[in-house]
Design a protein around this motif. Sequence first.
Motif, PDB file in Angstrom:
ATOM      1  N   SER A  31      -9.588   2.260   1.892  1.00  0.00           N
ATOM      2  CA  SER A  31      -8.191   2.441   1.475  1.00  0.00           C
ATOM      3  C   SER A  31      -7.510   3.530   2.293  1.00  0.00           C
ATOM      4  O   SER A  31      -6.333   3.405   2.651  1.00  0.00           O
ATOM      5  N   GLY A  32      -8.240   4.605   2.616  1.00  0.00           N
ATOM      6  CA  GLY A  32      -7.669   5.663   3.438  1.00  0.00           C
ATOM      7  C   GLY A  32      -7.275   5.155   4.808  1.00  0.00           C
ATOM      8  O   GLY A  32      -6.213   5.515   5.344  1.00  0.00           O
ATOM      9  N   THR A  33      -8.123   4.314   5.397  1.00  0.00           N
ATOM     10  CA  THR A  33      -7.815   3.739   6.703  1.00  0.00           C
ATOM     11  C   THR A  33      -6.567   2.865   6.635  1.00  0.00           C
ATOM     12  O   THR A  33      -5.670   2.954   7.486  1.00  0.00           O
ATOM     13  N   LEU A  34      -6.490   2.007   5.623  1.00  0.00           N
ATOM     14  CA  LEU A  34      -5.331   1.111   5.497  1.00  0.00           C
ATOM     15  C   LEU A  34      -4.055   1.899   5.237  1.00  0.00           C
ATOM     16  O   LEU A  34      -2.997   1.591   5.808  1.00  0.00           O
ATOM     17  N   VAL A  35      -4.138   2.917   4.372  1.00  0.00           N
ATOM     18  CA  VAL A  35      -2.950   3.737   4.087  1.00  0.00           C
ATOM     19  C   VAL A  35      -2.506   4.468   5.353  1.00  0.00           C
ATOM     20  O   VAL A  35      -1.310   4.518   5.680  1.00  0.00           O
ATOM     21  N   LEU A  36      -3.470   5.031   6.089  1.00  0.00           N
ATOM     22  CA  LEU A  36      -3.138   5.782   7.301  1.00  0.00           C
ATOM     23  C   LEU A  36      -2.465   4.889   8.340  1.00  0.00           C
ATOM     24  O   LEU A  36      -1.422   5.240   8.903  1.00  0.00           O
TER      25      LEU A  36
END
Length: 843
Positions: A31-36
């Motif tokens: 999720s952090g990768t997608l949000v970033l």
Amino acid sequence: MWLLILRTTLAHRARLAFTMLAVVLGVTFVSGTLVLTDTSRQVLDDQFRTATAGTDLTVRDAAAFDSAMGVEVERDPLSAATVRQVRALPGVAGAEPIVRGQGLLVAGGTAIVPSGPSLLQSWTPPPVGAFTLRAGRAPAADGEVVIDAATADRHHITLGQTVTVHAGTDLTAQVVGLAGFGDRPGLPNSTVALVSLPTAQRMLGLGDGVSELAVTAADGVDTGALRRTIGAALGSGYEVTAGRDVAAAASAAAQNQVGYLEVMLLALAAAGLLVGAFLIANTFSIVVTQRTHELAVLRATGATGRQVLGSVLGEAFLVGVAASALGLGTGIGAAIGLRGLAGVFGIALPDGAMVITLRTVLVSLAVGVLVTVLAAYGPARRAARVAPVAAMRRSAAAEPIGTARTVAGTVAAAAGVAGVTAAILNAGGTLLLAAAAVALIVGLTLAGPALAPAAARLLGRPLHGFGTPGRLASESAARTPRRTAATALALALGLALVSFTAVLATSVKRSVQQTYAETVSADFVVESARNEMLGGLPATVHHHVAGLPEVAVASRLRYGHWKDGETVSALTAVDPATLPRVTALKLTAGSLDALNTGGVILAGHVAAERGLTVGDRLPMTFSRTGTQDLPVVGLLRDRDAQALQTDYIISLDTYAKHYAEDVDASVFVKLAGGVSLAAGQRALAAALADMPTAEVRDQAAAVAGRTATIDQVLGLVTALLLLTIVIALLGITNTLALSVSERTREIGLLRAVGMTRTQLRTMVRGEAALLAALATVVGVGLGVALGAGTVRQLGAAAEAAVVLPVAQLALVVAVTLAAGLVAGLLPARRAARLDVLTAITHP
């Protein structure tokens, strides 16, 4: 049944805590990768939409393609006559000329060098211009400049201060205004200097030409119709594009790096989830074994095998949902951390408010739940297949290992070893190596339990020096082969990735260093301090350097992009007359002088792949001149081509025909006879004192500049791979904690016959160290083998040699073993605190 599943899950929440944490970490990464990446894309979209706000159409010189490898191509300027022609067309309300280029800002004698571009642009008033005044006024005279408010704030520049802008022609000007970009104080990772149109034209050497025209349609005029009108009037040599399409194309080019980063981060997230899957499967396997009696009672009271299967999978589903929801929430904080971490390693990403899309929510939940349920399926299926009466009689001992599983695993592992060996011997190919890697992992997963007892006893021999606790630790690991194999393999996968990355990066760096030293004989190299993809040295740098009495020869190189169908490739432009004096190039066919005829020299492996030889023609598509058939005039040794960082070489004269860019990438410098290196470096530094981005490098520094990207990616990847190792170490802690619970009665009996608390702690910590050692042997060995195979396959084209980073690998081994001991501290402490009588009476 669902009520029972909920109660059972809550009852075993302590046992499932580490499993849940592993899922949380994995989903956080996803999720952090997608949000970033979604945030970065949104910021870039907003940025380029703002840049074209108020513009209906953009008129530019035509190009065969807009960008390559994330870099927008440079176009020829539009003439003043073209500007007048467009303004005179019916339906045109306005046509504002814009001049844009590179201009380095110097304030207080210090050059401001951002990680992104140093932009010089003509001032265009809103609503056409994207820049709006925050303070002061617009530039009107030649000695006036407006800079972006973000740069002014960061470097304490005030109105009225004098600054210098370095471009084709330098400008010393007074700051008369501060500008914002839309609702932002400036462009991300950039500096902006805005001057009047005549000043920008003079500084960039455009005469009365302009970079582009921003056209607005008159009221009631259809934009599509106006576009056709302008296109028909100007002809095919010009490109008339809707403002929103220009913004989309520019944004897509800028997002290219974000796309690469997203793929890399998601791949690392997948690795973390894979490691977590081993922990999940191991945990559920232990829990199911410990609940054998409980599940048997369920069967005896009428529950079917399918219901037992559903109950275990239901627990996994609840764990997956809860962990995924938590991981989704922590992913926002992770995105901020990932952006900061990327910045530490030199990968600048645009800053902005976090963007959370429905896709991110659904993907994060789906990934967490699916990984958890699939990992728990094996233990659940084994639980459902046990007959009620047999289950009543079973102890918590592990099930026997099936022969078919062992045979299948052995065959897969043997095939994997054969494939990796073939790759190391430079046979097969990358696809074979990838298949071999998968086969090895599958083989180790299947055959691991059969191999674990012998491996545990062998690696556990050093523990015998600690007496009975050490021998018991070794035997405990050997008695539970499924558990030992799964726990060790989870950590081994993380270590394999770290080792693989270290071997690959070290080998590539050493190869670059060796080929550069063998090929480049120059004493110094002048390059841009920012290591721009296409260069960044103004042409004046070469003239300054070549005119020094301390310099015998200065040979410049330029880089460019071209298209081969849908594939983008790079080329190098050289001076055939001076290059032989600063390099030791070895052509296997043709000659370097033949470049003067307008041809191209190919690296040997490219010629072999394409079936080309000297005299054949290669179609190359350039953004400025379209598709051109260039004759092949030479074949270059692969190592020499690698030193020049390309497989295609043309002359500077040919480059000038097909490219509008007028910047050099490197200037190779050979000192005159009798001039020492120190004296030569001082002379070069003095000559380039007014060019702060031009950096004088010796061979070591030049190699470091070429491998800087490798170091950045290696540092970021290694830092993120630590997450997979942390998850795997949680697996050791979880396995031992559940093992202590399972062996409560055994521990009580050991204490009853005289084992002290210290000896008990030693036994548990010894088992943790043994698991870490087993994982280290398998993981480092696997990573080194795959790294060596990959380097050998790359070496087929680039002649790379395998280099083992002994110090790095030794550090990995030492840290892993120490971390293994730390992972055993909590279970050891719990085991030592068990009450002896209570433990003996434990069922």
